[in-house]
Every structure is written in C-alpha cells, then in structure tokens.
Design a protein around this motif. Structure first.
Motif, PDB file in Angstrom:
ATOM      1  N   TRP A  15     -64.727  86.887  18.672  1.00  0.00           N
ATOM      2  CA  TRP A  15     -64.992  85.713  17.871  1.00  0.00           C
ATOM      3  C   TRP A  15     -66.491  85.589  17.646  1.00  0.00           C
ATOM      4  O   TRP A  15     -67.281  86.163  18.369  1.00  0.00           O
ATOM      5  CB  TRP A  15     -64.425  84.450  18.528  1.00  0.00           C
ATOM      6  CG  TRP A  15     -65.026  84.136  19.857  1.00  0.00           C
ATOM      7  CD1 TRP A  15     -66.094  83.353  20.116  1.00  0.00           C
ATOM      8  CD2 TRP A  15     -64.609  84.646  21.110  1.00  0.00           C
ATOM      9  NE1 TRP A  15     -66.378  83.323  21.452  1.00  0.00           N
ATOM     10  CE2 TRP A  15     -65.470  84.117  22.095  1.00  0.00           C
ATOM     11  CE3 TRP A  15     -63.595  85.501  21.523  1.00  0.00           C
ATOM     12  CZ2 TRP A  15     -65.343  84.424  23.443  1.00  0.00           C
ATOM     13  CZ3 TRP A  15     -63.477  85.793  22.868  1.00  0.00           C
ATOM     14  CH2 TRP A  15     -64.336  85.247  23.807  1.00  0.00           C
ATOM     15  N   GLY A  16     -66.826  84.838  16.614  1.00  0.00           N
ATOM     16  CA  GLY A  16     -68.223  84.635  16.276  1.00  0.00           C
ATOM     17  C   GLY A  16     -68.338  83.877  14.966  1.00  0.00           C
ATOM     18  O   GLY A  16     -67.368  83.277  14.498  1.00  0.00           O
ATOM     19  N   ASN A  17     -69.512  83.921  14.361  1.00  0.00           N
ATOM     20  CA  ASN A  17     -69.748  83.272  13.081  1.00  0.00           C
ATOM     21  C   ASN A  17     -70.053  84.315  12.033  1.00  0.00           C
ATOM     22  O   ASN A  17     -70.798  85.256  12.277  1.00  0.00           O
ATOM     23  CB  ASN A  17     -70.917  82.292  13.176  1.00  0.00           C
ATOM     24  CG  ASN A  17     -70.548  81.063  13.965  1.00  0.00           C
ATOM     25  OD1 ASN A  17     -69.495  80.487  13.732  1.00  0.00           O
ATOM     26  ND2 ASN A  17     -71.400  80.658  14.889  1.00  0.00           N
ATOM     27  N   CYS A  18     -69.465  84.155  10.884  1.00  0.00           N
ATOM     28  CA  CYS A  18     -69.706  85.046   9.751  1.00  0.00           C
ATOM     29  C   CYS A  18     -70.091  84.176   8.566  1.00  0.00           C
ATOM     30  O   CYS A  18     -69.287  83.336   8.124  1.00  0.00           O
ATOM     31  CB  CYS A  18     -68.452  85.867   9.441  1.00  0.00           C
ATOM     32  SG  CYS A  18     -68.689  87.035   8.096  1.00  0.00           S
ATOM     33  N   ASP A  19     -71.300  84.341   8.088  1.00  0.00           N
ATOM     34  CA  ASP A  19     -71.817  83.512   7.004  1.00  0.00           C
ATOM     35  C   ASP A  19     -71.655  82.026   7.306  1.00  0.00           C
ATOM     36  O   ASP A  19     -71.290  81.231   6.448  1.00  0.00           O
ATOM     37  CB  ASP A  19     -71.129  83.864   5.674  1.00  0.00           C
ATOM     38  CG  ASP A  19     -71.489  85.241   5.177  1.00  0.00           C
ATOM     39  OD1 ASP A  19     -72.621  85.697   5.459  1.00  0.00           O
ATOM     40  OD2 ASP A  19     -70.647  85.871   4.505  1.00  0.00           O
ATOM     41  N   GLY A  20     -71.888  81.650   8.581  1.00  0.00           N
ATOM     42  CA  GLY A  20     -71.841  80.256   8.986  1.00  0.00           C
ATOM     43  C   GLY A  20     -70.461  79.716   9.312  1.00  0.00           C
ATOM     44  O   GLY A  20     -70.330  78.589   9.744  1.00  0.00           O
ATOM     45  N   ALA A  21     -69.417  80.498   9.106  1.00  0.00           N
ATOM     46  CA  ALA A  21     -68.055  80.035   9.397  1.00  0.00           C
ATOM     47  C   ALA A  21     -67.518  80.725  10.642  1.00  0.00           C
ATOM     48  O   ALA A  21     -67.718  81.935  10.820  1.00  0.00           O
ATOM     49  CB  ALA A  21     -67.144  80.324   8.205  1.00  0.00           C
TER      50      ALA A  21
END
Length: 166
Positions: A15-21
């Motif tokens: 999990w993480g953030n991609c382009d702020g999402a």
C-alpha cells in the motif's frame, strides 16, 4: 507445528500513495510448497534453488541472484560447491559468503564446508546490466550444486531487460 502435506501460504499486501491517492494491492501466490519431511537418505540438496530479485531491469540496473541451499537429508552435506554463470550482458558486482568470481569464465563460485540436516543457507550474487543489453532480453541463469556424487541444477528465466521510452 503444521501437518504434513499442509499448504503454506504466500500472500503479500502493498500500500501507499500514487499521485496523492491511497492505493493498495494484495497478491496471493499460485503454486506454494507443502510441508514435508526429511528424505530417507543422507545428504539431500534436491530442494535447493535459484531466484532473482527482479522481474524486469534496465541497462545500468543491478539485481541479485539468490541461491537457497536446502538439505532435506538425515545427515550433513559436506564439501558443497555452488556455481552460477554470470547472466548474459551483465558484469559481476559483489557476493556473500566469501565467494570467488572469475570474470574470464563469467562464473561465481561458493564453497560451503558443511550444511546440517534440515538446514538452509542463502547465498547472494549481485550483477549489473551492461550497456550491451537489449530490450526484451532474458537474463536467465542457472545454479549447479555438487556434494559428493550428488549434482543439483536449477534454472530461472528472470529478469528481462525493459527499456524506458518517453
């Protein structure tokens, strides 16, 4: 404490953030090993294998080759020799466990004095993708493991060179 023949699990969640999402993904391995017992014989390295740290690499990337020595036998394995040819279009960077490397023959070699019954040992060699590597090229290699008259060979087909286009 697992029962003989019971499947092991192979699940990973990232999990993480991609382009702020926020994003996440869970993957479960298709074929997983089952719990087994030691073989009836002496030294048994038949479960030993090789794997790569990457599925894909680019020219200039470094990646690891992992060799897992596993003794399923009821007695120790002695004087084990492990050899891994350099993958195509790569150069040697480093390795663990006092390996030797021969650039002229493009091979990494380890000598393991002893591996007891039921034990495993991991060996690692790091290679760098040469500028001569081509998009789509398979950098597969193999490991050959010998102890006495026993010879075990395992191959893998990863990583693959992928070029970046903008």
């Amino acid at each position: 404490g697992a029962a003989l023949g019971a499947p092991s699990t192979g699940t990973a969640t990232a999990w993480g953030n991609c382009d702020g999402a926020p994003v996440s993904h869970t993957a479960t391995a298709g074929a997983v090993p089952t719990v087994g017992t030691a073989s009836d014989g002496g030294c048994d390295l038949s479960a030993s294998s090789i794997s790569s740290s990457h599925k894909e690499v680019r020219v200039g990337d470094s990646f690891n080759e992992y060799v897992r020595l596993t003794n399923l036998g009821k007695s120790s394995c002695n004087s084990i020799t492990v050899t891994v040819p350099y993958p195509p279009d790569t150069s040697f960077v480093t390795c663990t466990d006092a390996c030797t490397h021969n650039d002229a023959k493009s091979v990494v070699t380890w000598t393991v004095k002893n591996l007891g019954s039921g034990l495993s040992k991991d060996l690692v060699a790091t290679f760098k993708v040469a500028p001569t590597g081509k998009n789509g090229e398979n950098l597969g290699t193999a490991v050959t493991i010998t102890s006495g008259k026993q010879v075990v060979r395992d191959e893998r087909t990863l990583p693959v060179i992928r070029s970046v286009s903008f």
